[in-house]
Design a protein around this motif. Sequence first.
Motif, PDB file in Angstrom:
ATOM      1  N   ASN A 123       0.692  -1.243   0.016  1.00  0.00           N
ATOM      2  CA  ASN A 123      -0.151   0.191  -0.018  1.00  0.00           C
ATOM      3  C   ASN A 123       0.750   1.281  -0.101  1.00  0.00           C
ATOM      4  OD1 ASN A 123      -2.749  -1.417   0.614  1.00  0.00           O
ATOM      5  ND2 ASN A 123      -1.492  -2.138   2.284  1.00  0.00           N
ATOM      6  N   ASP A 171       2.961   0.102   6.293  1.00  0.00           N
ATOM      7  CA  ASP A 171       2.261  -0.343   4.879  1.00  0.00           C
ATOM      8  C   ASP A 171       1.001  -0.858   5.090  1.00  0.00           C
ATOM      9  OD1 ASP A 171       2.472  -0.955   2.165  1.00  0.00           O
ATOM     10  OD2 ASP A 171       2.712  -2.982   2.867  1.00  0.00           O
ATOM     11  N   GLU A 173      -3.184  -1.016   5.299  1.00  0.00           N
ATOM     12  CA  GLU A 173      -4.001  -0.551   4.058  1.00  0.00           C
ATOM     13  C   GLU A 173      -4.838   0.657   4.514  1.00  0.00           C
ATOM     14  OE1 GLU A 173      -7.415  -2.876   1.891  1.00  0.00           O
ATOM     15  OE2 GLU A 173      -6.842  -3.944   3.424  1.00  0.00           O
ATOM     16  N   ARG A 174      -4.880   1.496   3.272  1.00  0.00           N
ATOM     17  CA  ARG A 174      -5.533   2.828   3.355  1.00  0.00           C
ATOM     18  C   ARG A 174      -7.041   2.631   3.303  1.00  0.00           C
ATOM     19  NH1 ARG A 174      -2.302   6.512  -0.397  1.00  0.00           N
ATOM     20  NH2 ARG A 174      -3.724   8.424   0.272  1.00  0.00           N
ATOM     21  N   LEU A 251      -9.315   6.685  -2.326  1.00  0.00           N
ATOM     22  CA  LEU A 251      -8.444   6.342  -0.944  1.00  0.00           C
ATOM     23  C   LEU A 251      -8.423   7.718  -0.335  1.00  0.00           C
ATOM     24  CD1 LEU A 251      -5.337   4.245  -2.487  1.00  0.00           C
ATOM     25  CD2 LEU A 251      -7.315   3.206  -1.556  1.00  0.00           C
TER      26      LEU A 251
END
Length: 394
Positions: A123, A171, A173-174, A251
């Motif tokens: 990510n 890292d 997840e957004r 996002l």
Amino acid sequence: MLKSLRILTLSALLLSPAFAQETTVAPTTQDGRLVIVSPEIIRYTVDPNANTVTLPNVHLGEGAKFPEGTQWKQRGADLIVTLPVGATVSLSPDNKRLTILPANTLTAIPKDERAPIFLPLANAQPALVAALVTRLYANVRVEVDERQRALLILVNPADRQLITDLVRQLDTERPQVMFEAEILEVNQDLTTSLGLQYDSIFTFKLTEGDAPQLLNLGKVGRSPLTLSLGLNALKANGAARVLAQPRVTTLDGLEARINSTQTTPVIVPGANNTQSVQNITTGITLRMTPKVAPDGTVEANLSISVSTPTGTTSQGVPQFSSREASTTVRVRNGEPIAIGGLLENRKIEATQKVPLLGDLPIIGKLFTTTRTETRNTDLVIIVTPRLVLSPNQR
């Protein structure tokens, strides 16, 4: 002449090694190397034939001694040290430390125990993570593999797990946010004639306050449901017209843009009876940037721009009006955001005529009716952010 000769002779004697001030030194050993430390600048000469180094006007300080096994001697005012076979001599930058390096110390290289680890990212941007890790840990070397979207990190075994956990946290997840937008044009004159309280529809609170209790009924306010019922009433009575209902997903932290526009070429007159073509874009542009908090609330930065044609000039050039609004609000997941107040006064002319008779010259105006209507409209944008769960979060 004789007097000048005596002065030169005396100066030479004072500057000679015999009359120079003696310096006391202290020898020591560091990592198998012999180091001679002096409070003054050290001058020395090396005799490769005798394999010795001579320090003029130098003697050992009180209590100082060479380490066992070192051969040395004091010859007058000079200190002479025998060099080991293959040894080299170097002087420190301040010229006050003379180091004698044995031959076996030249090949001794400090061992680098750092080992590389390969960490692919799913990510985060590799360059940003690499820059952050190197700023936090000076003894860590990070290389970015853009092709595989990964990091190659050279780290000590003791810090391996620490660096790995840090990269995994960076890292994460957004979250994704889907914006459901509804763009309405409300005829305020019609809402007044119908008896609808237009202003009260958009006066509501996004929070319901404290939970009701026996002695505390909590705060009383309009809920988002009131907004939905009010808009449905406007649509059902023809007071509101839906211009667009776009949806877009983005996002966390990235801008989403919705364009519902069209480009109109306009002929613009210039100097000396010249003309040029200019493209004018009209329509609706909506920009939305979400920021998701850990508790699920969404901070949305919204910007709306509306451009519509309003008429033409005496030269036949189209005229346009623009309306813009921007706001930043924080709402819960699924709560609507209302943007209003983009008012416009529009003058509409409608012409009705009797077929054939209305087109007759001179008398055609007797069979033609022209009606002018002034309409006050408000552009309302309702944006509802909704969190989108990824497969890993379901």
